[in-house]
Enzyme design. Sequence first.
Site, PDB file in Angstrom:
ATOM      1  N   ASN A 193       0.809  -1.221   0.000  1.00 18.87           N
ATOM      2  CA  ASN A 193       0.000   0.000   0.000  1.00 18.87           C
ATOM      3  C   ASN A 193       0.842   1.271   0.000  1.00 18.87           C
ATOM      4  O   ASN A 193       0.292   2.369  -0.007  1.00 18.87           O
ATOM      5  CB  ASN A 193      -0.950   0.021   1.205  1.00 18.87           C
ATOM      6  CG  ASN A 193      -0.223   0.093   2.531  1.00 18.87           C
ATOM      7  OD1 ASN A 193       0.997  -0.022   2.596  1.00 18.87           O
ATOM      8  ND2 ASN A 193      -0.969   0.260   3.609  1.00 18.87           N
ATOM      9  N   LYS A 194       2.161   1.155  -0.007  1.00 23.58           N
ATOM     10  CA  LYS A 194       3.007   2.340   0.076  1.00 23.58           C
ATOM     11  C   LYS A 194       3.183   2.981  -1.298  1.00 23.58           C
ATOM     12  O   LYS A 194       2.781   2.435  -2.326  1.00 23.58           O
ATOM     13  CB  LYS A 194       4.360   1.973   0.680  1.00 23.58           C
ATOM     14  CG  LYS A 194       4.270   1.490   2.119  1.00 23.58           C
ATOM     15  CD  LYS A 194       3.632   2.525   3.026  1.00 23.58           C
ATOM     16  CE  LYS A 194       3.668   2.151   4.492  1.00 23.58           C
ATOM     17  NZ  LYS A 194       2.819   1.017   4.845  1.00 23.58           N
TER      18      LYS A 194
END
Length: 380
Positions: A193-194
């Site tokens: 999710n980064k």
Amino acid sequence: MRSQDHDRLFLSPPHLGRHELNYVHKAIEDNWVAPAGPNLAGFEADICQAAGVGHCVALSSGTAAIHLGLLLLGVGPGDEVLCPSFTFVATANPIRYLGATPVFVDSEATTWNMCPERLREAIEDRIARGRKPKALLLVHLYGMPARMPEILALATEFQIPILEDAAEALGSRLDNRPLGSFGAVGVFSFNGNKILTTSGGGALVTDQAELAQKARFLATQAKDEAPHYQHSETGYNYRLSNILAGIGRGQMELLEERVKRRREIFAWYHEHLAHLPGLTVALAPELPGSRSNRWLTTILLNSAETAATPESLRQHLETHNIESRPLWKPLHLQPLFAGVPTYGGEVCADLFARGLCLPSGTAMTDADLRRVAEALAEAL
């Protein structure tokens, strides 16, 4: 239009680019499929360049990097570590891995990061109790730089080393200096999710060669110099795969492009949601001299102007197949950390009660953004 009419909009999904497969194919062709190889060395060099540091050790997760970073700073059983309450649990869990205790510090309302005034209060009170903190675990929340001049001054005054959790802040800067480079040790995450991803992974960075050497030693099971397997310290299996590092190499080529797009998404929301009653696009403006990567765009609700709550908005967005998420629940309110020393807490508790994260993935189109805005307008 309801959920069945649209593909799902995720909060912050992976966004692969053009060259990741080249590095992965090369690793497979050359049989470099272990936690060693050219991609790993290249990925570490790429991170050093982006973070403005001398040394990098690529690891299996950002959590592993925090764990090793605390070890490098000498944290052990019975110690205390200063830590923001307003963060993901992975920031504080490694403190517990080592038999130490987190000491939670409230946020300030400008950046949502650790409040320097509360930090001084915490340090002075712990010292008065004979419990000088062993380390300061600092977080740059949602990619927003913390108030580093004040925090660095306190760390210097009381001689407390800083471990800088920049898991959400790759590509963010303060005074033209990359976040992650201010502490004795810095940490990045490359979770899915980064802003950039290796699917799962992290990195520890430092300008101190001896710390990097020690981190690499501990991350590879702490094998002593010997022709046989000789061990005199506890080690960990924390190194990143050469294949995943190949994904990371391709992703690092896109860092500035990805930061630019996240900032454009934030600016779009800021402009197009301004008319909605009781809603503020939050974490704006940036502090002078700072640049946030705008990892996630967040909003705050004002109960005096709207009856909507973060949960009612979240549920309404779900009916449109749009993922959103509450802000981090403060750690001092988590059952896991009941009774942990906490200084303040009102600011981050209020932020949690009023805030929501909006879809911010770099592959979003303007049509996707309009879909979010229309759903919010319908709810408000």
